[in-house]
Design an enzyme around this catalytic site. Sequence first.
Site, PDB file in Angstrom:
ATOM      1  NE  ARG A 138      -1.918   2.003   3.492  1.00 14.52           N
ATOM      2  CZ  ARG A 138      -2.435   2.475   4.624  1.00 14.52           C
ATOM      3  NH1 ARG A 138      -3.661   2.160   4.983  1.00 14.52           N
ATOM      4  NH2 ARG A 138      -1.703   3.250   5.424  1.00 14.52           N
ATOM      5  CE1 TYR A 168      -4.292   5.854   5.507  1.00 15.34           C
ATOM      6  CE2 TYR A 168      -4.577   6.325   7.834  1.00 15.34           C
ATOM      7  CZ  TYR A 168      -4.357   5.430   6.813  1.00 15.34           C
ATOM      8  OH  TYR A 168      -4.190   4.125   7.105  1.00 15.34           O
ATOM      9  CG  ASP A 183      -6.945   3.790   3.450  1.00 11.48           C
ATOM     10  OD1 ASP A 183      -6.783   3.242   4.554  1.00 11.48           O
ATOM     11  OD2 ASP A 183      -8.014   4.329   3.098  1.00 11.48           O
ATOM     12  CG  HIS A 239      -8.162   7.157   6.065  1.00 11.44           C
ATOM     13  ND1 HIS A 239      -8.578   7.856   7.162  1.00 11.44           N
ATOM     14  CD2 HIS A 239      -7.795   5.940   6.500  1.00 11.44           C
ATOM     15  CE1 HIS A 239      -8.435   7.084   8.240  1.00 11.44           C
ATOM     16  NE2 HIS A 239      -7.976   5.921   7.879  1.00 11.44           N
ATOM     17  CD  GLU A 283      -8.219   0.675   2.929  1.00 15.40           C
ATOM     18  OE1 GLU A 283      -8.383   0.920   4.123  1.00 15.40           O
ATOM     19  OE2 GLU A 283      -7.163   0.169   2.452  1.00 15.40           O
ATOM     20  CD  GLU A 332     -10.133   1.277   7.646  1.00 16.19           C
ATOM     21  OE1 GLU A 332      -9.803   2.194   8.404  1.00 16.19           O
ATOM     22  OE2 GLU A 332      -9.373   0.759   6.795  1.00 16.19           O
ATOM     23  NE  ARG A 338      -9.697  -1.951   4.254  1.00 20.15           N
ATOM     24  CZ  ARG A 338      -8.561  -2.355   4.858  1.00 20.15           C
ATOM     25  NH1 ARG A 338      -7.974  -3.454   4.430  1.00 20.15           N
ATOM     26  NH2 ARG A 338      -8.057  -1.691   5.876  1.00 20.15           N
ATOM     27  CD  GLU A 382      -4.388  -2.480   6.849  1.00 18.36           C
ATOM     28  OE1 GLU A 382      -3.821  -1.387   6.989  1.00 18.36           O
ATOM     29  OE2 GLU A 382      -5.622  -2.623   6.954  1.00 18.36           O
ATOM     30  CD1 TRP A 431      -7.425  12.373  10.154  1.00 16.23           C
ATOM     31  CD2 TRP A 431      -8.038  10.273  10.637  1.00 16.23           C
ATOM     32  NE1 TRP A 431      -6.290  11.645  10.312  1.00 16.23           N
ATOM     33  CE2 TRP A 431      -6.627  10.353  10.621  1.00 16.23           C
ATOM     34  CE3 TRP A 431      -8.656   9.063  10.913  1.00 16.23           C
ATOM     35  CZ2 TRP A 431      -5.820   9.260  10.874  1.00 16.23           C
ATOM     36  CZ3 TRP A 431      -7.877   7.948  11.146  1.00 16.23           C
ATOM     37  CH2 TRP A 431      -6.460   8.058  11.120  1.00 16.23           C
TER      38      TRP A 431
END
Length: 403
Positions: free
Chosen positions: A147, A159, A211, A213, A237, A263, A284, A340, A403
Amino acid sequence: MKIISAKVIVTCPGRNLVTLKIETDSGVYGIGDATLNGRELAVVSYLQDHVIPTLIGKDPHRIEDIWQYLYRGAYWRRGPISMTAIAAVDVALWDIKAKIAELPLYQLLGGKSREKVMVYGHATGLDIESCLTEVERHIELGYKAVRVQCGIPGIATTYGVAKEAGKPYEPADSSLPSEHVWSTEKYLNHVPSLFKAVRERFGEDLHILHDVHHRLTPIQAARLGKEVEPYHLFWLEDCTPAENQSAFELIRQHTTTPLAVGEVFNSLHDCQELIQKQLIDYIRAPITHAGGITNVRRIADFAAVFQVKTGFHGATDLSPVCMGAALHFDTWVPNFGIQEHMPHSPETESVFSHAYQFKDGFFTPGETPGHGVDIDEELAANYPYKPAYLPVNRLEDGTLWNW
Ligand code: CS2
Ligand code: MG
């Protein structure tokens, strides 16, 4: 057989980790991860004040009944706190059942579907060049999938990028939420060049993941997905918050870049539409936050019908207990995609012994009965809890953002 006691162990060997230990009258015990980053003590109280009193005297073999008891019996269903608490109980009970059967956990799930579990590592850099150096380091360690996250010119903190080169990235780092400033435009204009540089330097075979995020709107995510198509990402992601699942229809209309989400999910209901309408390619939802092995197995089985694969969240705010359980699950689950992997700190590795092993970009869960992870309570006591919050994000005009 009866559950005779249960306790919650909180330790901070690098970051806060919460573990539930369930003991039975046979002497066999099991442990489960109950860590919810930045909200740890809420789960500790949920377990100590509301769950543990109801477990004493129960038959630990009745995993499904206890799961239903804690889920339906709570009346107030779902949500990260209760589903993390339920997950810790569930994983501890599966650990006990596998230990009593003297079998590694994957055998109870249905045996091996593969010999080893492909993982992805985290290559981050304050800029593209230092990120490429980290990619190289991961390739030398044997990773087949990496990643990539890099700093964005004009944005102080972003991030996934450690504040100092070579230092591990730990988002929850202060006793009150730190405030970061985010610019979507600066990010969108810069990040495609990261993937271009990785492909030019390392070729086509390396799996590249990224990601976002949760930081883009659906149409911005559609733009990014389309722009990075030439770099054949393994996945993009959390490109937009997924509370409104149908938002992914707009993204899907514009790009073939594979999408990974979940996630922050803790229930099949959080992703049913995303999976059923083929709006994502990887789910995820991790064992620790989505109600344990019992519930994640339902999510994975449902996803298999739609050829959606698993891609479990495995950041360091999920303890080695979660990693152990996840690797057994990954070894069995037919629609496995990738796992991950973020290395835990040396102190964490000393508190939590584990049978799982890394070799050449893959993990094996080990053949130890149970999930193969244990906690040294004496050592854990040396690392008391430290309040730590995840940051919040504001746009350049001060607007509160994801975030
Ligand atoms: C991230 C996480 O690893 C990831 O994919 O999204 O590191 C996430 O930021 C943390 O788990 C939040 O606690
Ligand atoms: Mg993520």
